[in-house]
Scaffold this active site. Structure first.
Site, PDB file in Angstrom:
ATOM      1  N   HIS A   1      -6.474  -5.772 -10.497  1.00  0.00           N
ATOM      2  CA  HIS A   1      -5.917  -6.696  -9.507  1.00  0.00           C
ATOM      3  C   HIS A   1      -5.635  -8.074 -10.097  1.00  0.00           C
ATOM      4  CE1 HIS A   1      -7.602  -3.719  -6.628  1.00  0.00           C
ATOM      5  NE2 HIS A   1      -6.543  -4.060  -5.925  1.00  0.00           N
TER       6      HIS A   1
ATOM      7  N   GLU B   1       0.816  -1.210   0.000  1.00  0.00           N
ATOM      8  CA  GLU B   1       0.000   0.000   0.000  1.00  0.00           C
ATOM      9  C   GLU B   1       0.853   1.265   0.000  1.00  0.00           C
ATOM     10  OE1 GLU B   1      -2.943   0.019  -0.713  1.00  0.00           O
ATOM     11  OE2 GLU B   1      -3.637  -2.011  -0.310  1.00  0.00           O
TER      12      GLU B   1
END
Length: 968
Positions: A572, A466
């Protein structure tokens, strides 16, 4: 979340026989190719001059053709001549092979490379900047020389400013040799980026920051809050617009957190731009102790900028898996607070750069972040999530510092973390780069419908993944859609696993395995690996470019209307392809080095090359082939061991990441545009094709791109990149922009404002065009129609009784209107009010109309035709909400024909439908499958017998066309 699939047989009308596989068309594989500045010096026996200026056909077409004036054409010729002369002069002066590339937007250069110029970056811009980039050094603010990002290469970033106010989206990156300490040996070897000449706007605001924040909140509507900050920027439009940038926070229709940057004119207070931003989970649902010695060895030489805070102490605890951790805090009068001042980012003079952890368990929305700073009565931290976030954040900052980066943002920024955010169903961890102080946010272990789907989100791989999104945001700025979005995810996966392995001292290829060790068996979050273990993702997954999940990015409308996203075109999932390539290269290099990857010098060199490509070579719309070229160029520039380049090229070829390498199934039509950026919702009128081009800086807004069928060349782009939807109304272009303006641009280029509407409601209902005109939803349940000549007609939809208009479509002089309660209306502009012509079971998501006929698709996947003579015919039961089109002869829509298959999806079967274009003949009632191929097709538009649509066959959102024969 997509609707459950019902695999249909060939659909048919009652009493009619369906026909399939009727359409055989020539195969046209118009794959995009890399532009090359190198051409053979001799071709066909003739001596040829090398190409030293790569011209932007987009810019030239806008200034020489398409209705451009004689003055425009003269200006274009003069600009090209000036650029060529400057490049020639630079080549002659330096005796090196400079090549320039013209920018699509400004008409000056976006890149020049291949040569060597002795001197500083400022001197280069003073000598050549005005001719090549339109500015000199006086409007640039140069950063420090960076010799760490790309070893052996000095890079410097310069941002454009008017006075002290930064210009949005405007910067240059300089590559060269030497350093600030070796002024007698400085050389510029390349420049790339974009600046905007001619900005003369004043920098004193009339509107205050507080007034701007209030106006932005009012414009965003109920449920939006500001984080309390505003900054002055210059928007590079015309002579420049001084604006306040205000960040607003809110939630979408599913309750997920959303955010947007709102720009308000600092002179008038009017909203002039909106840029949506989002927080995306590291592991999407279908719809050991401290820093290891390996990390310490990677750190660059030297001592921290300043000594830690005198109250700095070590703190200890255990992570959510029970492993002992050591981190750092500061002793205060109130106890030990989790404030780490021991990294190089810490600056005692400014008090910035600390690593801090907050408790967000009582925080109810993002505007209240970060929460309460965690403070303990002793050096033993009992909150496992808090000690883990503090320890891993320290390690992550140290890793980026080992690559020469000054904290995650390369500006010494602090790294804040908030733990325990949201309920157990929140199921998210993300880097909130849009907050006034960007930070990490961790939810609690994911539990949905009583089932635990994941363990803790506070684990090294996820944390590093992240934070790398923050690195990408402040470097390449890769758009979060299509191929660029898959790269965005993949770079985070790559460095998430690199850093996670270094922290744990392991050599695994799986990401997020710590979290998955806390649940029993596979779940929708934790997928099973070949060895039986579970993790979020496996880097060595065996997928090449042939396995690209060919699904469409449906755009923002369906997200607003029904929460339908399709993972922004599979970001993703398709990240698995780049993951597999990079991790394979890294693994092979470690094997060649005969070392574990954590200690392999070749593997570490490759890590630096990957980072160098991300930080200095890629742009927001870069695709897989662009990324390959960037990695290879950084390897070359860094003068790494030749085995690194050889291995990288072998693997990239093997993984089919090369121009023309991916296998493409038989095509149903001709490619109109197949560039790497996302191309949405095409519209056709005669031989003109129009679509929304996402190649600027937003995942949602972009340019109106247009081309003429049969002429080839680059598409023509609108001057602004703030369009949310575009369509034809006759031969004029209508557009809905981020300010809620509906504009019309006629064939001569004259633009007028037709309407001002609430953006979300109008966008969610659909922005429709046709040969006869365009239609959209205006306030108070009013529908507006503009005909081909530009005349407006309005009508209020009667009898809604609380219903919400969810769909507007037009064609053949008829406007179709659908509601969330399934009501279907037809309206002939100029002939009374809309009248209800039927009812369907679900909310109307897509529609088409022509000469009194209306076709609709509802949220139960049922499609139906309401004829001009009053009949209702149920057509299919597996229609996808990807638009529809109608002519006097045919209806075309997107039909779900099964589950999408791809190796990038665990188990091979994705939660997204494989869709084909279906055609219904209004004369015969027969239904035809136009394109039975394993990829999604949707958003058709028809003019006469020319059909265009959005197609995912090539591994992106492309525009295709085909002629529909008569007599079906």
């Amino acid at each position: 979340m997509p609707h459950p699939l019902r695999r249909p047989g060939p659909a048919r009308l009652p009493g009619r026989r369906s026909v399939r596989r009727w359409w055989t068309l020539p195969v046209v594989a118009a794959l995009a190719v890399l532009a090359s500045a190198c051409q053979p010096a001799v071709q066909g026996g003739e001596q040829r001059e090398p190409v030293t200026l790569i011209v932007s056909q987009t810019w030239v077409q806008q200034h020489q053709g398409g209705g451009g004036s004689g003055a425009d054409a003269g200006d274009a010729t003069a600009r090209l001549r000036s650029l060529q002369q400057a490049v020639d002069r630079l080549r002659k002066q330096t005796h090196t092979g400079w090549v320039g590339r013209q920018d699509d937007v400004t008409g000056y250069l976006s890149e020049i490379s291949g040569g060597s110029w002795p001197g500083t970056t400022a001197d280069f811009m003073d000598d050549y900047g005005p001719a090549l980039f339109g500015v000199d050094s006086s409007v640039l603010r140069f950063g420090a020389v960076d010799t760490q990002t790309v070893p052996g290469v000095a890079t410097t970033k310069a941002t454009q400013a008017v006075g002290d106010v930064p210009v949005l989206d405007s910067s240059l990156v300089f590559s060269g040799r030497g350093s600030s300490a070796a002024t007698d040996d400085l050389r510029v070897t390349g420049v790339h980026g974009r600046v905007f000449p001619g900005l003369t706007v004043g920098t004193t605001p009339v509107v205050t920051a507080e007034q701007a924040a209030t106006a932005a909140t009012e414009a965003a509507g109920a449920g939006s809050t500001t984080d309390g900050s505003a900054r002055l920027v210059v928007l590079p439009t015309g002579a420049g617009v001084l604006a306040w940038e205000v960040v607003l926070l809110g939630t979408d229709v599913q309750g997920a957190a959303t955010a947007g940057r709102y720009y308000l004119d600092a002179a008038t207070g009017l909203l002039v731009d909106v840029r949506p931003v989002s927080a995306d989970v590291a592991a999407p649902l279908p719809h050991a102790a401290g820093v290891t010695e390996a990390v310490r060895e990677l750190r660059r030489g030297g001592t921290p900028r300043t000594a830690p805070d005198p109250g700095s102490v070590e703190v200890t605890g255990t992570d959510p898996l029970g492993r002992a951790l050591t981190a750092y805090g500061v002793r205060t009068g109130g106890g030990i607070e989790l404030t780490d001042t021991t990294t190089e980012a810490w600056d005692a003079q400014t008090g910035r750069g600390a690593v801090q952890t907050y408790d967000a368990s009582t925080v109810r929305n993002e505007s209240q972040l970060p929460g309460r700073l965690v403070t303990s009565p002793s050096t033993t931290i009992t909150d496992a999530d808090a000690i883990a976030a503090q320890a891993y954040s320290h390690d992550i900052v140290e890793y980026w510092e080992s690559l020469g980066r000054d904290s995650w943002d390369d500006a010494g920024g602090p790294l804040l973390s908030s733990v325990h955010f949201g309920p157990e169903t929140y199921c998210n961890a993300f880097f909130a780069g849009y907050l006034r102080q960007p930070q990490m946010v961790y939810g609690n272990p994911c539990v949905q419908q009583g089932r635990q789907l994941s363990g803790t989100f506070v684990e090294p791989d996820i944390a590093a993944h992240e934070v790398t999104h923050g690195v990408t945001q402040t470097t390449a700025g890769l758009l979060y859609t299509g191929q660029s979005g898959a790269l965005n995810e993949s770079f985070s996966d790559y460095f998430g696993n690199v850093i996670g392995n270094l922290i744990h001292g392991t050599e695994g290829s799986t990401l997020g395995e710590d979290s998955c060790s806390q649940v029993d068996g596979p779940t929708p979050v934790c997928v099973q690996n070949p060895d039986g273990t579970t993790s979020f993702r496996n880097m060595l997954n065996g997928n090449d470019f042939d396995q690209y999940l060919r699904i469409l990015n449906p755009g923002i409308r369906l997200s607003l209307l029904a929460g339908y996203r399709q993972d922004q075109g599979g970001v993703h999932y398709n990240s698995a392809i780049w993951n597999n390539a990079l991790w394979t290269i890294r693994t092979r290099l470690a094997q060649i080095d005969n070392q574990p990857a954590n200690t392999s010098s070749l593997a570490h060199d490759f890590d630096r090359a990957v980072y160098g490509a991300l930080a200095t070579r890629l742009t927001p719309a870069s695709g897989f082939v662009d990324a390959r070229a960037a990695v290879e160029q950084v390897i070359i520039d860094s003068q790494l061991d030749p085995v690194v380049l050889r291995t990288a090229r072998e693997v990239f070829d093997q993984e089919k990441i090369c121009t023309g390498c991916p296998a493409v199934s038989e095509l149903a039509g001709d490619a109109v545009s197949t560039s790497p950026q996302t191309q949405l919702h095409p519209s056709v009128s005669g031989d003109q094709v129009l679509w929304l081009d996402l190649s600027s800086t937003s995942d949602y807004a972009g340019y109106a791109a247009a081309t003429t069928l049969g002429q080839g060349g680059a598409p023509r782009l609108s001057s602004g990149s703030d369009a949310l939807e575009v369509a034809f109304a006759g031969d004029a272009v209508i557009a809905l922009d981020v300010r809620g303006q509906v504009t019309r641009t006629d064939a001569s280029g004259a633009t007028s404002v037709l309407d001002r509407v609430p953006v979300d409601a109008t966008l969610a209902a659909g922005f429709s065009g046709s040969d006869d005109g365009g239609a959209w939803l205006a306030p108070d349940d009013t529908v507006t129609f503009v005909d081909a000549a530009g005349t407006l007609t309005r009508a209020q939809v009667p009898g809604l009784r609380g219903d919400t208009v969810t769909t507007v479509a037009t064609g053949g002089g008829t406007v179709a209107i659908g509601t969330d309660q399934g009501k279907v209306f037809a309206w002939t502009p100029g002939s009374g009010d809309p009248r209800q012509v039927g009812q369907v079971a679900g909310a109307v998501l897509s529609a088409a109309a022509y000469a009194g006929n209306v076709f609709v698709i509802d949220d139960a996947q049922a499609s139906a035709l309401f004829t001009a003579d009053g009949q209702q015919l149920d057509v299919t039961t597996s229609a996808a909400p990807f638009g529809a089109a109608m002519s006097s002869e045919y209806v075309v829509w997107s039909e779900a024909v099964g589950g999408m298959q791809s190796g990038v999806v665990p188990g091979g079967r994705s939660p997204y439908p494989d869709t084909d274009l279906y055609l219904l003949s209004l004369a015969s009632g027969k239904i035809y499958d136009l394109h039975p191929a394993p990829a999604q097709q949707g958003f058709p538009s028809i003019s006469g017998r020319t059909l265009v649509w959005q197609d995912a066959t090539f591994g992106g959102d492309d525009v295709f066309t085909a002629a529909v024969p008569e007599g079906l």
